[in-house]
Design an enzyme around this catalytic site. Structure first.
Site, PDB file in Angstrom:
ATOM      1  N   SER A 119       0.743  -1.156  -0.076  1.00  0.00           N
ATOM      2  CA  SER A 119       0.228   0.090  -0.022  1.00  0.00           C
ATOM      3  C   SER A 119       0.974   1.224  -0.177  1.00  0.00           C
ATOM      4  CB  SER A 119      -0.799   0.156   1.426  1.00  0.00           C
ATOM      5  OG  SER A 119      -1.374   1.228   1.464  1.00  0.00           O
ATOM      6  N   TYR A 143      -2.159  -0.952  10.836  1.00  0.00           N
ATOM      7  CA  TYR A 143      -2.551  -1.544   9.466  1.00  0.00           C
ATOM      8  C   TYR A 143      -1.228  -1.275   8.556  1.00  0.00           C
ATOM      9  CZ  TYR A 143      -3.790  -1.045   4.717  1.00  0.00           C
ATOM     10  OH  TYR A 143      -3.622  -1.219   3.394  1.00  0.00           O
ATOM     11  N   LYS A 147       2.056  -3.553   6.470  1.00  0.00           N
ATOM     12  CA  LYS A 147       2.523  -3.573   5.111  1.00  0.00           C
ATOM     13  C   LYS A 147       4.050  -3.345   5.153  1.00  0.00           C
ATOM     14  CE  LYS A 147      -1.556  -3.971   3.137  1.00  0.00           C
ATOM     15  NZ  LYS A 147      -1.995  -5.583   2.584  1.00  0.00           N
TER      16      LYS A 147
HETATM   17  C1  UD1 Z   1      -6.918   4.720   3.534  1.00  0.00           C
HETATM   18  C2  UD1 Z   1      -5.512   4.081   4.166  1.00  0.00           C
HETATM   19  C3  UD1 Z   1      -4.865   3.267   3.009  1.00  0.00           C
HETATM   20  C4  UD1 Z   1      -5.763   2.204   2.540  1.00  0.00           C
HETATM   21  C5  UD1 Z   1      -7.100   2.953   2.129  1.00  0.00           C
HETATM   22  C6  UD1 Z   1      -8.201   1.788   1.682  1.00  0.00           C
HETATM   23  C7  UD1 Z   1      -3.736   5.274   5.484  1.00  0.00           C
HETATM   24  C8  UD1 Z   1      -3.125   6.468   5.829  1.00  0.00           C
HETATM   25  N1  UD1 Z   1      -4.514   5.494   4.508  1.00  0.00           N
HETATM   26  O1  UD1 Z   1      -6.429   5.805   2.496  1.00  0.00           O
HETATM   27  O2  UD1 Z   1      -3.701   2.876   3.344  1.00  0.00           O
HETATM   28  O3  UD1 Z   1      -5.196   1.671   1.386  1.00  0.00           O
HETATM   29  O4  UD1 Z   1      -7.512   3.666   3.112  1.00  0.00           O
HETATM   30  O5  UD1 Z   1      -8.442   1.241   2.661  1.00  0.00           O
HETATM   31  O6  UD1 Z   1      -3.232   4.245   5.966  1.00  0.00           O
HETATM   32  N2  UD1 Z   1     -13.039  11.337   3.116  1.00  0.00           N
HETATM   33  C9  UD1 Z   1     -13.893  12.024   3.530  1.00  0.00           C
HETATM   34  N3  UD1 Z   1     -15.088  11.433   4.036  1.00  0.00           N
HETATM   35  C10 UD1 Z   1     -15.267  10.429   4.350  1.00  0.00           C
HETATM   36  C11 UD1 Z   1     -13.876   9.379   3.826  1.00  0.00           C
HETATM   37  C12 UD1 Z   1     -12.967   9.891   3.406  1.00  0.00           C
HETATM   38  O7  UD1 Z   1     -13.858  13.307   3.457  1.00  0.00           O
HETATM   39  O8  UD1 Z   1     -16.415   9.913   4.863  1.00  0.00           O
HETATM   40  C13 UD1 Z   1     -11.661  11.730   2.532  1.00  0.00           C
HETATM   41  C14 UD1 Z   1     -10.310  11.365   3.506  1.00  0.00           C
HETATM   42  O9  UD1 Z   1     -10.290  12.465   4.477  1.00  0.00           O
HETATM   43  C15 UD1 Z   1      -9.178  11.437   2.476  1.00  0.00           C
HETATM   44  C16 UD1 Z   1     -10.031  10.880   1.142  1.00  0.00           C
HETATM   45  O10 UD1 Z   1     -11.458  11.161   1.446  1.00  0.00           O
HETATM   46  O11 UD1 Z   1      -8.827  12.832   2.157  1.00  0.00           O
HETATM   47  C17 UD1 Z   1      -9.829   9.389   0.853  1.00  0.00           C
HETATM   48  O12 UD1 Z   1      -9.964   8.876   2.265  1.00  0.00           O
HETATM   49  P1  UD1 Z   1     -10.223   7.092   2.147  1.00  0.00           P
HETATM   50  O13 UD1 Z   1     -10.942   6.683   1.014  1.00  0.00           O
HETATM   51  O14 UD1 Z   1     -10.577   6.848   3.403  1.00  0.00           O
HETATM   52  O15 UD1 Z   1      -8.707   6.806   1.763  1.00  0.00           O
HETATM   53  P2  UD1 Z   1      -7.434   6.998   2.586  1.00  0.00           P
HETATM   54  O16 UD1 Z   1      -7.405   7.447   3.881  1.00  0.00           O
HETATM   55  O17 UD1 Z   1      -6.655   7.776   1.528  1.00  0.00           O
END
Ligand code: UD1
Length: 334
Positions: A119, A143, A147
């Site tokens: 990842s 997590y 990795k």
């Molecule tokens: C996270 C994990 C990544 C993992 C991925 C999929 C970390 C730092 N990140 O990525 O390793 O592979 O999940 O499981 O370990 N967001 C919102 N509202 C929401 C959900 C998300 O605004 O309800 C925003 C988050 O702040 C972020 C973006 O959307 O900026 C993407 O979030 P998300 O889909 O959870 O992925 P990551 O955090 O990038």
């Protein structure tokens, strides 16, 4: 799995089904156009894992083949960041334990080609994007550490026996679904990740998306991520496996990303275009642990694997919406 079959590989599935429903299997068979052999095994169960390899070896011997399997693509593992913070031992136990059990069984049976799902989380929060594979690795949650640790374990295994061929694939943010609308992401409980949450808002299962922070140092204040279509990701696995047959080095590490960052608000807009109406959202506080900007430098995968992600954010949203709108509650329970 479908991409491997389309590329001519004969594939068997091992899954514990702790985070998957059994009803995915008939749909996979339908898309593959044939029956699939499925082993319901938790890889942390060493005896059961050995049983899969022993069974395959016996079948291969009966058919006059040397190996039961030629290679393994190792996707197994728990992947919820927040849960890993609450239950670190469960994450280390499961993700590391399953890898030890798998690699030991592979070694016993002379199978030394392995592609592992790593990842972008291994880049931690210390470097400016784009991330290149040579950056030192570190994580920000258990997590992510699993990795980092598994990558190191596999490098050490390959250093001890350089006949191994290991591909470490660092996924950025995989989203989308199979374009048939028959298989897609079906998280249990409240989705942790952006796209499954957006899809559930659009289909009426949740009221609105919470956008975590609009005060980041980015053009619109929301975080940038490198979203990649799962079909492009799947093609990356086929490219890595194909590469490993003739590889001269024991270990290869490749980013699987597009090289472009898309903001949360741009994803909301793209998803709304796919749905055909605005998906409601509200700006709330930042989520602890999020970094402002994450995107890949994918040039090594392009140069070495001949792989490049080709699908757009609009393709990703259209395919996710086709899956979610046809399956509002995800896969059936039965
Ligand atoms: C996270 C994990 C990544 C993992 C991925 C999929 C970390 C730092 N990140 O990525 O390793 O592979 O999940 O499981 O370990 N967001 C919102 N509202 C929401 C959900 C998300 O605004 O309800 C925003 C988050 O702040 C972020 C973006 O959307 O900026 C993407 O979030 P998300 O889909 O959870 O992925 P990551 O955090 O990038």
């Amino acid at each position: 799995m479908l991409a491997l079959i389309e590329a001519g590989y004969d594939v068997e599935i091992v899954d514990s089904f702790v985070n998957a429903k059994h009803s995915v299997i008939p749909r996979l068979c339908e898309l593959a156009g044939r029956d699939l052999r499925v082993h319901e095994v938790d890889l942390t169960d060493r005896a059961a894992t050995e049983g899969i390899f022993a069974d395959a070896a016996a079948r291969a011997a009966a058919a006059g083949r040397r190996l039961g399997f030629d290679a393994v693509v190792h996707f197994a593992g728990l992947k919820a960041v927040g849960e890993s913070v609450a239950k670190p031992l469960a994450y280390y136990d499961n993700n590391l334990g399953s890898t030890f059990s798998l690699v030991e069984a592979m070694a016993r049976h002379g199978i030394r080609h392995l592609v592992f799902s790593s990842s972008a989380t291994v880049y931690g929060d210390s470097y400016p994007a784009p991330f290149t594979e040579d950056l030192p690795t570190r994580a920000t949650n258990p997590y992510g550490w699993t990795k980092v640790m598994i990558e190191q374990v596999l490098r050490d295994v390959a250093a001890a026996d350089p006949t191994w061929r290991v591909g470490l694939l660092r996924y950025f943010n995989p989203i989308g679904a199979h374009p048939s609308g028959r298989i897609g992401e079906d998280p249990q409980g409240i989705p942790n990740n952006l796209i499954p949450y957006l899809a559930q808002v659009a289909v009426g299962r949740r009221a609105e998306l919470s956008v975590y922070g609009d005060d980041y140092p980015t053009p619109d204040g929301t975080c940038l991520r490198d979203y990649i279509h799962v079909l492009d990701l799947a093609a990356g696995h086929v490219a890595a496996l194909d590469y490993l047959w003739d590889a001269t080095e024991p270990v290869g590490t490749w980013n699987l990303g597009t090289g472009h960052g898309t903001s949360v608000l741009d994803m909301v807009a793209a998803f709304s275009r796919a749905v055909g109406s605005p998906v409601p959202y509200r700006i709330v506080d930042r989520r602890p642990g999020d970094i402002a900007v994450s995107y890949a430098d994918p040039s090594r995968a392009r140069a070495e694997l001949g792989w490049v992600a080709s699908r757009s954010v609009d393709d990703m949203c259209a395919d996710t919406w086709r899956w979610q709108s046809a399956n509002p509650q995800g896969f059936p329970d039965a």
